[in-house]
Design an enzyme around this catalytic site. Sequence first.
Site, PDB file in Angstrom:
ATOM      1  N   ASP A   1      71.180   8.139  -0.203  1.00 14.17           N
ATOM      2  CA  ASP A   1      71.419   6.833  -0.337  1.00 14.17           C
ATOM      3  C   ASP A   1      73.146   6.059   0.110  1.00 14.17           C
ATOM      4  OD1 ASP A   1      70.817   3.418  -0.679  1.00 14.17           O
ATOM      5  OD2 ASP A   1      70.697   4.072  -2.802  1.00 14.17           O
ATOM      6  N   GLU A   2      73.028   5.670   0.518  1.00 14.61           N
ATOM      7  CA  GLU A   2      74.152   4.774   1.360  1.00 14.61           C
ATOM      8  C   GLU A   2      75.038   6.611   1.757  1.00 14.61           C
ATOM      9  OE1 GLU A   2      75.784   1.945   0.050  1.00 14.61           O
ATOM     10  OE2 GLU A   2      75.020   1.016  -1.529  1.00 14.61           O
TER      11      GLU A   2
ATOM     12  N   ARG B   1      76.673  -9.282  -1.006  1.00  7.42           N
ATOM     13  CA  ARG B   1      76.807  -8.921  -2.006  1.00  7.42           C
ATOM     14  C   ARG B   1      76.333 -10.345  -2.663  1.00  7.42           C
ATOM     15  NH1 ARG B   1      75.380  -4.809  -1.860  1.00  7.42           N
ATOM     16  NH2 ARG B   1      76.134  -5.354   0.321  1.00  7.42           N
TER      17      ARG B   1
ATOM     18  N   LYS C   1      66.823  -1.501   2.385  1.00  5.93           N
ATOM     19  CA  LYS C   1      67.658   0.356   1.619  1.00  5.93           C
ATOM     20  C   LYS C   1      67.124   1.025   0.556  1.00  5.93           C
ATOM     21  CE  LYS C   1      71.095  -0.080   3.523  1.00  5.93           C
ATOM     22  NZ  LYS C   1      71.753  -1.657   3.792  1.00  5.93           N
ATOM     23  N   THR C   2      68.137   0.696  -0.399  1.00  5.38           N
ATOM     24  CA  THR C   2      67.608   1.043  -1.658  1.00  5.38           C
ATOM     25  C   THR C   2      66.249   0.647  -2.318  1.00  5.38           C
ATOM     26  OG1 THR C   2      69.826   1.065  -2.264  1.00  5.38           O
ATOM     27  CG2 THR C   2      68.785   1.832  -3.553  1.00  5.38           C
TER      28      THR C   2
ATOM     29  N   GLN D   1      78.732  -0.403   6.065  1.00  3.26           N
ATOM     30  CA  GLN D   1      79.031  -0.688   4.732  1.00  3.26           C
ATOM     31  C   GLN D   1      80.050   0.494   4.070  1.00  3.26           C
ATOM     32  OE1 GLN D   1      76.639  -2.386   1.579  1.00  3.26           O
ATOM     33  NE2 GLN D   1      75.364  -1.856   3.695  1.00  3.26           N
TER      34      GLN D   1
HETATM   35  P1  ATP Z   1      72.415  -2.603   0.309  1.00  2.00           P
HETATM   36  O1  ATP Z   1      72.944  -2.270   1.554  1.00  2.00           O
HETATM   37  O2  ATP Z   1      73.567  -3.932   0.046  1.00  2.00           O
HETATM   38  O3  ATP Z   1      72.987  -1.309  -0.109  1.00  2.00           O
HETATM   39  P2  ATP Z   1      69.948  -2.406   0.355  1.00  2.00           P
HETATM   40  O4  ATP Z   1      69.690  -2.462   2.091  1.00  2.00           O
HETATM   41  O5  ATP Z   1      69.867  -1.000  -0.256  1.00  2.00           O
HETATM   42  O6  ATP Z   1      71.310  -3.280   0.038  1.00  2.00           O
HETATM   43  P3  ATP Z   1      68.747  -3.901  -1.697  1.00  2.00           P
HETATM   44  O7  ATP Z   1      69.245  -3.675  -2.646  1.00  2.00           O
HETATM   45  O8  ATP Z   1      67.416  -2.426  -1.600  1.00  2.00           O
HETATM   46  O9  ATP Z   1      69.013  -3.862  -0.392  1.00  2.00           O
HETATM   47  O10 ATP Z   1      67.419  -5.243  -1.684  1.00  2.00           O
HETATM   48  C1  ATP Z   1      67.983  -5.836  -1.804  1.00  2.00           C
HETATM   49  C2  ATP Z   1      67.439  -7.115  -2.626  1.00  2.00           C
HETATM   50  O11 ATP Z   1      65.957  -7.450  -1.240  1.00  2.00           O
HETATM   51  C3  ATP Z   1      66.964  -6.074  -3.402  1.00  2.00           C
HETATM   52  O12 ATP Z   1      67.227  -7.255  -4.887  1.00  2.00           O
HETATM   53  C4  ATP Z   1      65.200  -6.010  -3.259  1.00  2.00           C
HETATM   54  O13 ATP Z   1      64.194  -5.611  -4.650  1.00  2.00           O
HETATM   55  C5  ATP Z   1      64.949  -7.235  -2.364  1.00  2.00           C
HETATM   56  N1  ATP Z   1      64.223  -7.038  -1.665  1.00  2.00           N
HETATM   57  C6  ATP Z   1      64.144  -5.996   0.179  1.00  2.00           C
HETATM   58  N2  ATP Z   1      63.091  -5.295   0.280  1.00  2.00           N
HETATM   59  C7  ATP Z   1      62.023  -6.506  -0.813  1.00  2.00           C
HETATM   60  C8  ATP Z   1      60.563  -6.870  -0.104  1.00  2.00           C
HETATM   61  N3  ATP Z   1      59.621  -6.588   0.846  1.00  2.00           N
HETATM   62  N4  ATP Z   1      60.077  -7.546  -0.534  1.00  2.00           N
HETATM   63  C9  ATP Z   1      60.830  -7.971  -2.312  1.00  2.00           C
HETATM   64  N5  ATP Z   1      62.289  -8.050  -1.673  1.00  2.00           N
HETATM   65  C10 ATP Z   1      62.641  -7.241  -0.984  1.00  2.00           C
HETATM   66 MG    MG Z   2      71.385  -0.596  -0.681  1.00  7.71          MG
END
Ligand code: ATP
Ligand code: MG
Length: 672
Positions: free
Chosen positions: A247-248, A629, A55-56, A278
């Site tokens: 975000d969040e 995490r 998402k981030t 979350q």
């Molecule tokens: P959270 O809910 O914990 O905030 P999130 O959904 O925001 O998580 P991110 O932190 O954006 O997730 O991504 C998690 C990990 O996966 C990061 O290391 C990110 O770089 C990697 N990632 C996400 N999408 C891809 C992709 N398409 N290709 C390679 N790596 C990815």
């Molecule tokens: Mg995130």
Amino acid sequence: MAKYYRLHDGPTNSESTSGKLSSIDYRAELNEQQYVAVTTPERVSLVIAGAGAGKTRVLTYRVAWLLDDGISPSQILLLTFTNKAAREMLDRVRNLVPVDLLSLWGGTFHAIGSRLLRRHAENLGFSRSFTILDGDDRKALIRHALANLKLDKIKRKQFPKAEVLSSIFSYADNTLRPLDETIELKYPYHYEHLSEISWVKDEYNRLKKESNAMDFDDLLMKSVELLDNNAFLRDLYRRKFRYILVDEYQDTNAIQERMIEALCGDGSHMMVVGDDSQSIYSWRGADVKHILEFSNRYPEAVTYKIETNYRSVPEILNFSNAAIAGNHNRIEKNLQSVRPSGNMKPAIVALNTSRLEARFVGQRIAELLEEGIEASEIAVLYRAHSHSMDVQMELTGRGIPFRVTSGIRFFEQAHIKDVLSFMRFASNGRDELAFRRIVGFLPGIGPVTSDKLWNQWQQYAEEAGNMGRLSMGTSYSVPTKARRNWDQLVVTMDELTPIDGIVPLPSAMIESIMEAMYDDFMKASYDDYEQRKMDVGQLVAFASQYESVEDFLELVSLLGNTDTEENNVPLTGKVTLSTIHQAKGLEWEVVFLIGLCDGMFPHALSVDSIDSENALEEERRLFYVGVTRAKDQLYLTYPRLAYSSYSSPLILPPSRFLEECPAELLEEWRVD
Ligand code: ATP
Ligand code: MG
């Protein structure tokens, strides 16, 4: 109704156009679902996905995509949970797109509020150099308001203390609930004092205004007030921020929601991303219903789901999915891992005592470091800061470097706050708290003299249109024994106040303060003088990045607020110790989740609370945040027995969250 989106035929801003600034290959760096969200032409969109689904990353690439599309950075507003997160995301964008991002507004709701108010505080009867009160300042001023209520002795005993009043006010402001409702809901036993509590709140607000000061909640409340009451400014900012990204989103509360609404006009584009599973800040007024009911609120909203997890190995992901399954109140998500097996299931480790638990954690970390895993890729997470003490001791004993993100923060230490008070008072002569703090450590000056001096100074300052210098008043009534110190203070303050438009640099100000008087004071007052002097040295180094004292003070006060902020501390080479709350959004290769016994996690207070069902669901979400995490290895540990000095050892049952998960998802480690 929510629309579920289908795939596009192609991107909106054709990647082949020559106007594209970056060399990003969006198709290659994002999966299909992410790509669709990043490139959406829709005006309002919600991206909902489980932990680690990117998402981030979507938001980061969305900023890049917009810039590539020719959107000016000044038209983008990026709201994140910590200022550090915003900085990191923008650093990423900067590496991807060669654009100057100075004009892009990114940060927490508080930081954005503060930025708005710094420009327009006059519209609310404040000056732009208003002081931002941190938690301690806030309590001190509430105490002051409470004193003005002049309760008799008996009543004072039963009346809520400043700390409790502060929580009541904050909850009411953040949830936009009337005071009576807040007290009825959260503090029913104080309901009988409603009218007096309400008086104290008004008085506290009056004192803030008189001191030209705002607290953290004001940064949100007053921003909304500003935009609600001023159509010109509202339109101005609505036109400015054509793209709002959050975000969040699951942890926004009512006032933050109002702030988004105020900034988002008919022509604005908004993308919010979050995970209802979350949402862990309801104690601060966050409400998961904002995300659950997003599509009712914005009927044109399009919802995107991402269902691939990039963060964790399948063994950890399976366990995470099971960990949250016990919650009823959530959007069902089915996360698939793209990563190959990690060859290790999450380990469950029971030790006899928390001392042994810490020893296990320490030893295992030592082994991992030996194997070549970076210390910065290891975290120890826990439900409450106090659960970390044994591990802190163990790691210290082993000489393993670590940082604690949950303990007392640098800027909250007394000596740092003292130095900052001089600067605050120099920059805002109406800052009574800062004045009293400084005067308070001059020997021979007590509260009565301090009152008198403040009143005299106010009189002089008013005559000079609040522009004056402390030395203007020549006839302060100071007791003889304090005369020399007071004169020294006056000279020092004069040095810090601008002359003929020449404003001293923040770092130079700190040095003047130390030389003129504070160094002597520290020497006389603290037995760890050397350490504190080093802290001040660090403050000088930090301040030297700033040219204006207002900018510097603003940044510092925002740092004091956010639980997670840790600035300019190099992260390399250190193991992280953190509460789960502060680990939100972050990831590590190896995570230890400690103290997993019932009563510690879920926290006893939640189990016994009036609303225990909701409280337990929130604890379970917190558990889910903790386990998600981890990228490669997850250790779940708990002590079997608790010792206390006055009773025989207590047997602790393992956390119900562990019991809920199918045993085959875990691997039991028995430790001798
Ligand atoms: P959270 O809910 O914990 O905030 P999130 O959904 O925001 O998580 P991110 O932190 O954006 O997730 O991504 C998690 C990990 O996966 C990061 O290391 C990110 O770089 C990697 N990632 C996400 N999408 C891809 C992709 N398409 N290709 C390679 N790596 C990815
Ligand atoms: Mg995130």
